[in-house]
Design a protein around this motif. Structure first.
Motif, PDB file in Angstrom:
ATOM      1  N   SER A 150      -3.644   1.838  -6.403  1.00 57.90           N
ATOM      2  CA  SER A 150      -5.058   1.488  -6.332  1.00 57.90           C
ATOM      3  C   SER A 150      -5.250   0.215  -5.519  1.00 57.90           C
ATOM      4  O   SER A 150      -6.228   0.087  -4.764  1.00 57.90           O
ATOM      5  CB  SER A 150      -5.636   1.320  -7.736  1.00 57.90           C
ATOM      6  OG  SER A 150      -5.118   0.168  -8.395  1.00 57.90           O
ATOM      7  N   ARG A 153      -4.837   1.136  -1.840  1.00 63.31           N
ATOM      8  CA  ARG A 153      -6.038   1.801  -1.318  1.00 63.31           C
ATOM      9  C   ARG A 153      -7.148   0.788  -1.041  1.00 63.31           C
ATOM     10  O   ARG A 153      -7.873   0.910  -0.043  1.00 63.31           O
ATOM     11  CB  ARG A 153      -6.502   2.863  -2.305  1.00 63.31           C
ATOM     12  CG  ARG A 153      -5.518   4.029  -2.445  1.00 63.31           C
ATOM     13  CD  ARG A 153      -6.062   5.103  -3.367  1.00 63.31           C
ATOM     14  NE  ARG A 153      -5.043   6.115  -3.646  1.00 63.31           N
ATOM     15  CZ  ARG A 153      -4.467   6.282  -4.835  1.00 63.31           C
ATOM     16  NH1 ARG A 153      -4.825   5.525  -5.865  1.00 63.31           N
ATOM     17  NH2 ARG A 153      -3.547   7.224  -5.006  1.00 63.31           N
ATOM     18  N   GLU A 154      -7.300  -0.195  -1.909  1.00 58.40           N
ATOM     19  CA  GLU A 154      -8.310  -1.226  -1.679  1.00 58.40           C
ATOM     20  C   GLU A 154      -7.991  -2.027  -0.416  1.00 58.40           C
ATOM     21  O   GLU A 154      -8.894  -2.341   0.376  1.00 58.40           O
ATOM     22  CB  GLU A 154      -8.383  -2.159  -2.887  1.00 58.40           C
ATOM     23  CG  GLU A 154      -9.001  -1.520  -4.114  1.00 58.40           C
ATOM     24  CD  GLU A 154      -8.926  -2.415  -5.332  1.00 58.40           C
ATOM     25  OE1 GLU A 154      -8.846  -3.660  -5.157  1.00 58.40           O
ATOM     26  OE2 GLU A 154      -8.940  -1.897  -6.466  1.00 58.40           O
ATOM     27  N   ASN A 155      -6.715  -2.324  -0.212  1.00 58.07           N
ATOM     28  CA  ASN A 155      -6.331  -3.067   0.996  1.00 58.07           C
ATOM     29  C   ASN A 155      -6.518  -2.220   2.247  1.00 58.07           C
ATOM     30  O   ASN A 155      -6.961  -2.725   3.285  1.00 58.07           O
ATOM     31  CB  ASN A 155      -4.884  -3.543   0.875  1.00 58.07           C
ATOM     32  CG  ASN A 155      -4.763  -4.831   0.088  1.00 58.07           C
ATOM     33  OD1 ASN A 155      -5.556  -5.757   0.260  1.00 58.07           O
ATOM     34  ND2 ASN A 155      -3.768  -4.913  -0.786  1.00 58.07           N
TER      35      ASN A 155
END
Length: 278
Positions: A150, A153-155
């Motif tokens: 997660s 994915r945010e990065n």
């Protein structure tokens, strides 16, 4: 009412008493983060009075830093190979050695189009840095931890990268296909070293740190499968512990790899094994 300089001086003394290395820089970073500016900007604002609305959260973060919570977690971000990455307890805090590994890979004469796999991606700094620097590459990032994925994915979203994908997988268990290159920074700390690690290091996920009694359990399991998942002519590169080079080179040779070499990091430690599949 305290000024910026008085706040930095007082916070520095507080951190020094609690044994925090590079205390002044730490305090400057906390103040700059609170004020939404850079460390260099602070030098032009030393006489600026700080309101209680700024001092209250600074005191809270200062207390946490004194307790050993990593600076990167308090700032919520870290600069790694030309990009800012979100940084928190879901993934390892990026180390300078991993940044060296990225630079090393990018200096190779590699095709403009390449399928690359980052196994044990954590926060994604290794694979996402390669994807950002090589837009023609398709980079797959995999990790056993859903929390780490997660964060990856945010990065990836923050960097607006379209040439990446993520997979939840225990090493290769859920990963299809073969690749032109595989990079991995897997757990390599021996379990016996757990009592010797600093409070800051122990804020990293244990799953990403410890690799069994000798630190090599995961790497030992990973290398034979990595050989089978590489296309002919493909490469594998790893980051390992300071005294593991000869053993890992042996694993690579036994698994069928050729042209095996181990590059040292800037401290002279043999840190990065590289091998090719003919």
């Amino acid at each position: 009412m305290s000024t910026v300089l008085e706040t930095i001086d007082g916070g520095t003394r507080y951190l020094e008493k609690r044994g925090i290395d590079d205390a002044r820089r730490n305090m400057q970073m906390l103040v700059a983060r609170q004020l939404g500016c850079t460390r260099m900007d602070l030098y032009l604002q030393f006489d600026r009075p700080l309101m209680e609305s700024d001092l209250a959260p600074l005191r809270e973060n200062l207390k946490k830093r004194g307790e050993g919570i990593p600076l990167q977690h308090l700032l919520g971000q870290v600069f790694f190979h030309r990009n800012e990455f979100i940084c928190d307890s879901r993934g390892l805090i990026p180390r300078p050695e991993t940044e060296e590994l990225v630079e090393w890979i990018l200096r190779w004469d590699l095709p403009e189009k390449l399928d690359v796999l980052d196994v044990g991606c954590g926060s994604g700094v290794l694979g996402l840095s390669l994807a950002a620097a090589r837009p023609g590459w398709q980079v797959t990032l995999a990790d056993i931890s859903e929390d780490a994925l997660s964060l990856t994915r945010e990065n990836a979203a923050a960097l607006e990268l379209a040439n990446v994908s993520t997979i939840h997988s225990d090493l290769f268990s859920n990963i299809p296909g073969t690749f032109g290159g595989i990079a991995a920074n897997l757990p390599y700390v021996p379990e016996t070293e757990r009592p010797t690690l600093t409070t800051e290091v122990m804020h990293d996920p244990a799953l990403a740190l410890f690799g069994g009694p000798d630190g090599l359990d995961v790497i030992r399991r990973f290398i034979p499968d990595a050989y089978r998942r590489l296309k002919p002519g493909g490469w594998l590169v790893l980051e390992i512990g300071h005294d593991q080079a000869s053993q890992v080179a042996g694993f690579l040779e036994k698994s069928g790899f050729s042209r095996i070499e181990v590059k040292s990091d800037l401290s002279g430690i043999p840190r990065f094994p590289l091998a090719w599949r003919d």
